[in-house]
Scaffold this motif. Structure first.
Motif, PDB file in Angstrom:
ATOM      1  N   VAL A 145      -0.689  -7.657   1.009  1.00 41.18           N
ATOM      2  CA  VAL A 145      -1.076  -7.904  -0.376  1.00 41.18           C
ATOM      3  C   VAL A 145      -2.484  -8.487  -0.366  1.00 41.18           C
ATOM      4  N   LYS A 203      -5.994  -9.606  -2.840  1.00 36.93           N
ATOM      5  CA  LYS A 203      -6.581  -9.799  -4.174  1.00 36.93           C
ATOM      6  C   LYS A 203      -8.023  -9.326  -4.125  1.00 36.93           C
ATOM      7  N   LEU A 230       5.005  -2.410   7.525  1.00 39.23           N
ATOM      8  CA  LEU A 230       4.380  -3.613   6.986  1.00 39.23           C
ATOM      9  C   LEU A 230       3.676  -3.298   5.674  1.00 39.23           C
ATOM     10  N   LYS A 231       3.651  -4.295   4.797  1.00 34.88           N
ATOM     11  CA  LYS A 231       2.864  -4.180   3.574  1.00 34.88           C
ATOM     12  C   LYS A 231       1.903  -5.364   3.538  1.00 34.88           C
ATOM     13  N   ASP A 263      -9.695   2.883   6.641  1.00 37.70           N
ATOM     14  CA  ASP A 263     -10.503   2.044   5.796  1.00 37.70           C
ATOM     15  C   ASP A 263     -11.817   1.693   6.500  1.00 37.70           C
ATOM     16  N   LYS A 280      -1.027  -4.033  -3.411  1.00 37.18           N
ATOM     17  CA  LYS A 280      -0.100  -4.022  -2.283  1.00 37.18           C
ATOM     18  C   LYS A 280      -0.399  -2.770  -1.483  1.00 37.18           C
ATOM     19  N   ARG A 281      -0.778  -2.974  -0.216  1.00 41.55           N
ATOM     20  CA  ARG A 281      -1.193  -1.853   0.614  1.00 41.55           C
ATOM     21  C   ARG A 281      -0.129  -1.513   1.629  1.00 41.55           C
ATOM     22  N   GLU A 282      -0.006  -0.252   1.940  1.00 40.27           N
ATOM     23  CA  GLU A 282       0.930   0.164   2.974  1.00 40.27           C
ATOM     24  C   GLU A 282       0.219   0.057   4.316  1.00 40.27           C
ATOM     25  N   LEU A 283       0.783  -0.729   5.230  1.00 46.62           N
ATOM     26  CA  LEU A 283       0.204  -0.813   6.570  1.00 46.62           C
ATOM     27  C   LEU A 283       1.107  -0.040   7.529  1.00 46.62           C
ATOM     28  N   THR A 310      -7.264   0.459   0.149  1.00 47.14           N
ATOM     29  CA  THR A 310      -6.749   1.822   0.284  1.00 47.14           C
ATOM     30  C   THR A 310      -5.230   1.819   0.373  1.00 47.14           C
ATOM     31  N   THR A 311      -4.648   3.008   0.235  1.00 48.62           N
ATOM     32  CA  THR A 311      -3.218   3.244   0.440  1.00 48.62           C
ATOM     33  C   THR A 311      -2.355   2.282  -0.388  1.00 48.62           C
ATOM     34  N   ILE A 332       3.579  -9.273   4.541  1.00 49.27           N
ATOM     35  CA  ILE A 332       5.023  -9.209   4.307  1.00 49.27           C
ATOM     36  C   ILE A 332       5.622  -8.236   5.303  1.00 49.27           C
TER      37      ILE A 332
END
Lengths: 441, 258
Positions: free
Chosen positions: B169, B171, B166-167, A210, B159-162, B144-145, A303
């Motif tokens: 969120v 806005k 980890l995810k 990103d 909701k992004r994939e880290l 992204t993602t 999360i």
């Protein structure tokens, strides 16, 4: 210029093999030849038919060992020398242009590694990159710097020194607590414009991809994502090699007209550099004028599903992976038992994930995780190229498959052609016996 | 609301790739083509949003390339896009991500889109940059993602994939660019009636020279198959012997049995 000279055609020469240099790379020269004048002998070395060779130099370019050169007869060499003399006048103009480009590029100095952190914990890939950055900086004879952005992250600077950084640019403010493209972008661009590095490396993680894209656009330079190889050429350019087509092809990409040169690298692709406790360096503090109100994106929460029996396949030292050959979900229990004995985790190929036998986060391969464990046990995995690119850098690959022609055996350190339903349980039992015996001693 | 989804046509990954005569890309002969898998998820998510918002909303699909990309445009139209833009470019594959992003931004800046969807990366070049670059060029927010997407009252909840499971969120205010990861949704198959309907939808053709004013920033200099690792040792024998051999390797290479 006389009429006679104009009709002289530039000789293209004929490809010829230099004795003893061929490494039998697998017939790349043969596959690339447009006129099929290359045959391979039993030793895997090319035999070039010079009567058909058209001098296209494709084989010379593709050869990984520089074992093929162009051969010119003495007459041809004389013509070439003459042509060079004529061309010199023309190239002078280009040269001055090249010089101005060179001065522009020379203003940029140093190798930077962006240290990615989440809640004060650095991503391992950043330390891996410092190792690679050290090597590049050494080749260029410049300093290696780390860039740390966050809130309360000064401890990361110490770690960065221990992993090889000479200095750290630190931007520490509450607004950088969570990663947001806008704020981090501003901070990084400010640093880039002020200190002008020639190379910036970042992890090809969700965050790095990103940020790298945004920074590259802002400072208007080239970016190469997901590199697997980085090296410096003789003009101080960064040669960035990355897989395309799921690893079927490797492409080398250069950004020779713009600076900084930016590259991202996937985690676990570069080896981790050794940590040298007590190594120190300089911290350069920078502040970035950016206010919380100016940022449109708000992070609500992070999360973590780490607690719910989360397994990090990418970080494991032992991985026992299953593919289509596992025949069913229930059979993965067998792999789990072996993984438990080894102190490792269970991974899966894409077909096993698609079949619903394993969750997606366990997937190893192009669309899953890239791993480089000490031991990778591939069970019933045929080894599609998309899978191989994700695991072929493992220290030891042990493949068990019934099909002796499966591509997995090409990357396996040890191959077992046999029935995994017999081998795996037997192996697990034997490990238990040995451990029990050791416990008694 | 105006939505845009950008799709790319890529060769089927099962194909065998050979470098082309320039040595910087692959030769296009004998390849089967399909929609980039990541973009299928982007189209599906865009179509779902289009359905959620109803008639007040228009979804455009954009693709860049020679005539053959008409196939993926038609597929996106059959999945539910309203209209299409085909940026005609015979040498799309030779352009770097910066130029591709400039083409998309060049078209989109006149159109005032609210949300631009695209795949996280392409399956062929896989640079994973175009979405982010477009957002930067247009001054849009970007996430992204994506593995989760919701839109209400002008705000996107993404909701992004880290990393490491980890995810995140986030806005986002519109206008925004989102790039979609595999598994975001289940892309639909175009039904026959929709395929027929798609034939009547408008496909605007724009020559690439009208949109692209940028020089490439990065150049591909070589393109070659990866070096093969030498084949390993094949272990033989009955199950008992094999197990002993593997145990020996483990003892030798690891600390498991020490």
């Amino acid at each position: 210029m006389t009429e006679a000279k104009k009709t002289v055609k530039k000789p293209r020469g004929k490809a010829s093999l230099m004795e003893g240099k061929c490494i039998a790379c697998g017939a790349r020269c043969q596959s690339v030849c447009p006129v099929n004048c290359v045959e391979m002998n039993d030793a895997g070395e090319p035999i070039i038919d010079q009567s058909t060779c058209i001098g296209c130099i494709k084989c010379v370019k593709i050869c990984p060992a520089q074992a093929i050169e162009m051969y010119f007869t003495p007459e041809e060499q004389a013509i070439l020398a003459e042509l060079v003399g004529e061309a010199e006048a023309v190239t002078e103009d280009e040269e001055s242009e090249a010089r101005s480009l060179a001065t522009r590029l020379a203003a940029y100095k140093g190798v930077w590694v962006f240290v990615e952190q989440t809640e004060g914990e650095a991503a391992k890939v950043s330390w891996e990159l410092l190792g690679k950055g050290r090597e590049l900086a050494g080749n260029l004879g410049v300093q290696l710097s780390a860039v740390v952005v966050g809130e309360g992250v000064e401890h990361l600077c110490i770690e960065a020194f221990e992993y090889g950084a000479d200095q750290v640019y630190l931007v520490d403010a509450p607004v950088f607590k969570h990663y947001r493209t806008e704020s981090y972008l501003k901070a990084l661009c400010l640093l880039v414009q002020k200190y002008q590095p020639e190379i910036i490396l970042m992890g090809a993680t969700g965050l790095g991809r990103d940020l790298a894209g945004a920074v590259a656009t802002e400072v208007k330079t080239g970016l190469t994502a997901d590199c697997t190889g980085l090296s410096i050429d003789d003009k101080r350019n960064l040669m960035q090699t990355r897989p395309a087509f799921g690893g079927n092809i490797m492409a080398t990409i250069m950004c020779d007209k713009f600076r900084p040169q930016m590259a991202t690298v996937r985690p676990h692709v570069m080896p981790m550099s050794e940590r040298q406790p007590g190594r120190v360096g300089t911290i350069i503090r920078e502040s970035c004028p950016i206010r919380e109100e100016d940022i449109l994106v708000k992070v609500l929460e992070i999360i973590s599903d780490r607690n719910k029996d989360h397994v990090d396949v990418a970080g494991a030292e032992f991985i026992v992976s299953g593919g289509r050959g596992m025949m069913g979900k229930e059979n993965f229990a067998m792999l789990k038992e072996l993984a438990d004995e080894l102190g490792g985790v269970v991974g899966a190929s894409r077909s096993a994930v698609d079949a619903g036998w394993m969750p997606q986060e366990r997937q190893v391969g192009q669309t899953g995780k890239t791993v480089r464990p000490k031991i990778y046990v591939a069970c019933g995995i045929s080894g599609a190229i998309q899978h191989l690119v994700g695991m072929q850098d493992s220290d030891v690959v042990i493949a068990i498959n019934r099909d002796k022609d499966a591509p997995i055996f090409e990357v396996a350190t040890y191959g077992i052609v046999g029935d995994l339903f017999q081998v795996i349980p037997a192996l697990t039992n034997r490990l238990r016996e040995l451990k029990a015996a050791r416990g008694l001693k | 609301m105006k939505l845009l989804v950008c799709v790319k046509q890529v060769p089927d990954m099962e194909s065998r790739f050979k470098p082309d005569s320039r040595g910087v890309w692959f030769s296009e002969t004998d390849l089967a083509w399909r929609m980039n898998e990541y973009d299928e998820y982007a189209v599906e998510e865009a179509v779902k949003l289009r359905e959620q918002l109803g008639e007040s909303c228009e979804l455009t699909v954009l693709s860049i390339g020679p005539d053959r990309v008409g196939e993926v445009i038609k597929k996106a139209l059959a999945m539910g896009a309203d209209r299409a833009v085909h940026v005609q470019d015979l040498d799309a594959a030779g352009k770097d991500p910066w130029q591709i992003a400039s083409i998309i931004a060049g078209y989109a800046k006149e159109q005032s889109y609210d949300i631009i969807f695209t795949g996280m990366q392409s399956q062929d070049r896989g640079s994973a940059q175009v979405g982010v670059l477009v957002a930067e060029l247009l001054g849009f927010t970007c996430a992204t993602t994506l593995v989760g997407f919701a839109f209400a009252d002008g705000v996107i909840t993404a909701k992004r994939e880290l990393e490491g499971g980890l995810k995140g969120v986030a806005k986002l205010q519109i206008p925004a660019v989102v790039t979609c990861q595999l598994g975001l949704n289940i892309p639909r198959y175009p039904t026959l009636p929709n395929i027929m309907k798609a034939k009547r939808k408008e496909i605007a053709a724009i020559p690439v020279t009208e949109l692209l004013k940028e020089e490439p920033l990065a150049a591909t200099t070589s393109f070659h198959p990866p070096a093969k690792k030498g084949g390993g040792v094949v272990l033989e024998g009955d199950v008992g012997e094999l197990v002993e051999k593997v145990i020996a390797i483990l003892k030798d290479k690891t600390a498991v049995l020490r």
